[in-house]
Design an enzyme around this catalytic site. Structure first.
Site, PDB file in Angstrom:
ATOM      1  N   TRP A   6      85.011  71.424  34.447  1.00  0.00           N
ATOM      2  CA  TRP A   6      83.708  71.456  33.912  1.00  0.00           C
ATOM      3  C   TRP A   6      83.073  70.251  34.174  1.00  0.00           C
ATOM      4  O   TRP A   6      81.853  70.399  34.720  1.00  0.00           O
ATOM      5  CB  TRP A   6      83.714  71.555  32.176  1.00  0.00           C
ATOM      6  CG  TRP A   6      84.297  73.050  31.997  1.00  0.00           C
ATOM      7  CD1 TRP A   6      85.312  73.541  31.592  1.00  0.00           C
ATOM      8  CD2 TRP A   6      83.459  74.335  32.100  1.00  0.00           C
ATOM      9  NE1 TRP A   6      85.318  75.011  31.338  1.00  0.00           N
ATOM     10  CE2 TRP A   6      84.175  75.466  31.767  1.00  0.00           C
ATOM     11  CE3 TRP A   6      82.135  74.613  32.691  1.00  0.00           C
ATOM     12  CZ2 TRP A   6      83.687  76.783  31.756  1.00  0.00           C
ATOM     13  CZ3 TRP A   6      81.721  75.871  32.897  1.00  0.00           C
ATOM     14  CH2 TRP A   6      82.533  76.838  32.587  1.00  0.00           C
ATOM     15  N   ASP A  50      79.503  65.934  27.794  1.00  0.00           N
ATOM     16  CA  ASP A  50      79.357  67.313  27.391  1.00  0.00           C
ATOM     17  C   ASP A  50      80.484  67.819  26.373  1.00  0.00           C
ATOM     18  O   ASP A  50      81.803  67.459  26.833  1.00  0.00           O
ATOM     19  CB  ASP A  50      79.957  68.060  28.862  1.00  0.00           C
ATOM     20  CG  ASP A  50      80.232  69.693  28.593  1.00  0.00           C
ATOM     21  OD1 ASP A  50      80.191  70.138  27.621  1.00  0.00           O
ATOM     22  OD2 ASP A  50      80.476  70.270  29.646  1.00  0.00           O
ATOM     23  N   LYS A  98      82.234  77.626  20.886  1.00  0.00           N
ATOM     24  CA  LYS A  98      83.531  77.603  20.803  1.00  0.00           C
ATOM     25  C   LYS A  98      83.801  77.123  19.326  1.00  0.00           C
ATOM     26  O   LYS A  98      84.514  77.786  18.481  1.00  0.00           O
ATOM     27  CB  LYS A  98      83.855  76.427  21.647  1.00  0.00           C
ATOM     28  CG  LYS A  98      84.184  77.100  23.000  1.00  0.00           C
ATOM     29  CD  LYS A  98      83.582  75.911  23.960  1.00  0.00           C
ATOM     30  CE  LYS A  98      83.189  76.394  25.414  1.00  0.00           C
ATOM     31  NZ  LYS A  98      84.054  77.457  25.723  1.00  0.00           N
TER      32      LYS A  98
END
Ligand code: PMP
Length: 426
Positions: free
Chosen positions: A164, A236, A260
């Site tokens: 990511w 992030d 999530k």
């Protein structure tokens, strides 16, 4: 209108939704071992006040599965039920929250409460704005350099600790002179650097990290000090947002896709230091400019109303659990028993991640016996109602995502299954 609504067909819909068409999957598929364990828990609950474990077992019986997906991921059953109860007639309006104006009083109250509860949960200081955005965390990969860098030659530092952060770095290169201040690629993304090994450029506009790598299972337990002039650290936090307390004042920008830990996909939350808002590059699309959303209380255009509403219910639930310090304890315990099982398996299960940075959210592991046994493990777990355990397609293996809403009973069941699988397939 509300009284009429209570007797018209949507009340039938609610009843129907509450009555499963088929018996729950767990009732059909669970092994005698897990069934008897559950029966034992349930019969205990019959004589004493329901313990959290009994409540969780009852939840499983109702839902039929424990869902270990990495995202979109399991949500608290209580939140789903509340949404179900409020779905057709939101607070006596005769409409669902999906059908009403985002500028009406009902949605206005919902988004304001969601923001206030999130601020309370994370103790967000007044120096920071809370924005409800769209486009996923992926859109923030571009929005961050567009908002924080003066132009494509302005430097920015990235810690690349997994897939990511690698993606965010590559996207940022289009809108800044992004460079890699540290990379975990050679070590197959199983570690994080000592903070003094991060080669920070003092001229960088910001230092970017991914606080939890969802695929590789690497999580920052503390955060590096940004050495750039404006002291801007960007994170992030998509896959560990609201899983533990965080000192928001240390960050220039925190962003997270909701799907999530805190809600459905469709909304991305950004927490932005206010003095960083308003200096976006002139080419920045209006929807990617933090100022657009800060000036309009996240209502510049039509927001993802339903997703924001569900996040609000999750925030309420997290506050009711005692806040993020309590949530962190539960998450640490769940992750602890899972890693202990891996480590006590004499190499049968392998988690390659350095112990000091193992994620409490995403637990990746492989089986020493190889991919065929991993397939068998995942298929058998699925039959036992533990679903979505397949590792990300880029790394394979097994991945158990155990976000806030995964009950302890789900992890206990997985751990019991792991031991049983090992005993049956030595
Ligand atoms: N960052 C992390 C850490 C993620 O796990 C994900 C999604 N799995 C993303 C970014 C991308 O998020 P989205 O799909 O919301 O764009």
């Amino acid at each position: 209108m509300a009284a009429a609504a209570a007797t018209t067909p949507h009340s039938l819909l609610l009843q129907r939704a509450a009555t499963p068409a088929a018996p729950p999957r767990a009732a059909i598929a669970a092994s005698s071992l897990s069934l008897s364990a559950r029966a034992a828990r349930i019969s205990c609950a019959a004589v004493a006040a329901p313990s959290p474990a009994a409540a969780a077992a009852a939840d499983e019986a109702e839902r039929g599965v424990y869902n270990f997906a990495a995202g979109p991921a399991t949500l608290p059953l209580s939140v789903l039920k509340r949404a179900q109860a409020e779905l057709v007639d939101y607070h006596g309006s005769g409409m669902s929250i999906m059908e009403m104006s985002h500028r009406g009083k009902e949605f206005d109250a919902a988004i304001k409460k969601a923001e206030a509860d999130l601020r309370a949960l994370l103790a967000v200081p007044d120096t920071h704005a809370v924005l409800f955005l769209q486009g996923g965390a992926t859109t923030q990969f571009a929005a961050v350099p567009l908002n924080l860098c003066a132009g494509p030659t302005d430097p920015a530092d990235f810690v690349v600790s997994g897939s990511w952060s690698d993606k965010s770095f590559k996207e940022a290169k289009k809108f800044s002179a992004a460079s890699v201040a540290w990379s975990g690629k050679d070590g197959k993304y199983t570690a994080l650097p000592p903070f003094d090994a991060i080669k920070q450029n003092p001229e960088a506009r910001f230092l970017h990290i991914c606080s939890n790598e969802t695929i590789h299972g690497v999580e920052f337990k503390d955060y590096p000090e940004p050495r750039n002039k404006s002291g801007i650290l960007v994170a992030d936090m998509s896959s560990n947002f609201c899983s533990k307390p965080v000192d928001v004042s240390r960050f220039g920008v925190i962003y997270a896709g909701a799907q999530k830990n805190v809600g459905p996909s469709g909304v991305t939350i950004a927490i932005v230091r206010k003095d960083l808002i308003g200096a976006a590059q002139p080419v920045t699309p209006v929807m990617l400019d933090f100022k657009t959303h800060a000036d309009n209380a996240s209502l510049y255009n039509t927001p993802p109303c339903f997703a924001i509403y569900i996040c609000g219910l999750v925030f309420e639930d997290l506050l009711a659990q005692g806040g993020l310090a309590e949530v962190e304890k539960k998450n640490a315990h769940k992750a602890g028993i899972l890693y202990d099982t891996v480590d006590a398996s004499s190499g049968y299960y392998i988690c390659p991640v350095d112990k000091s940075v193992r994620s409490h959210m995403n637990v990746p592991f492989t089986l020493a016996k190889g991919p065929d046994f991993e397939k068998q493990f995942i298929a058998e777990a699925d039959k036992e109602s533990m679903v979505q355990l397949k590792g990300h397609r880029s790394v394979g293996g097994v991945r158990a995502s155990i976000y806030n809403a995964m009950p302890l009973a789900g992890v206990e069941k997985l751990v019991a299954f792991m031991k049983d699988f090992q005993a049956r397939n030595p």
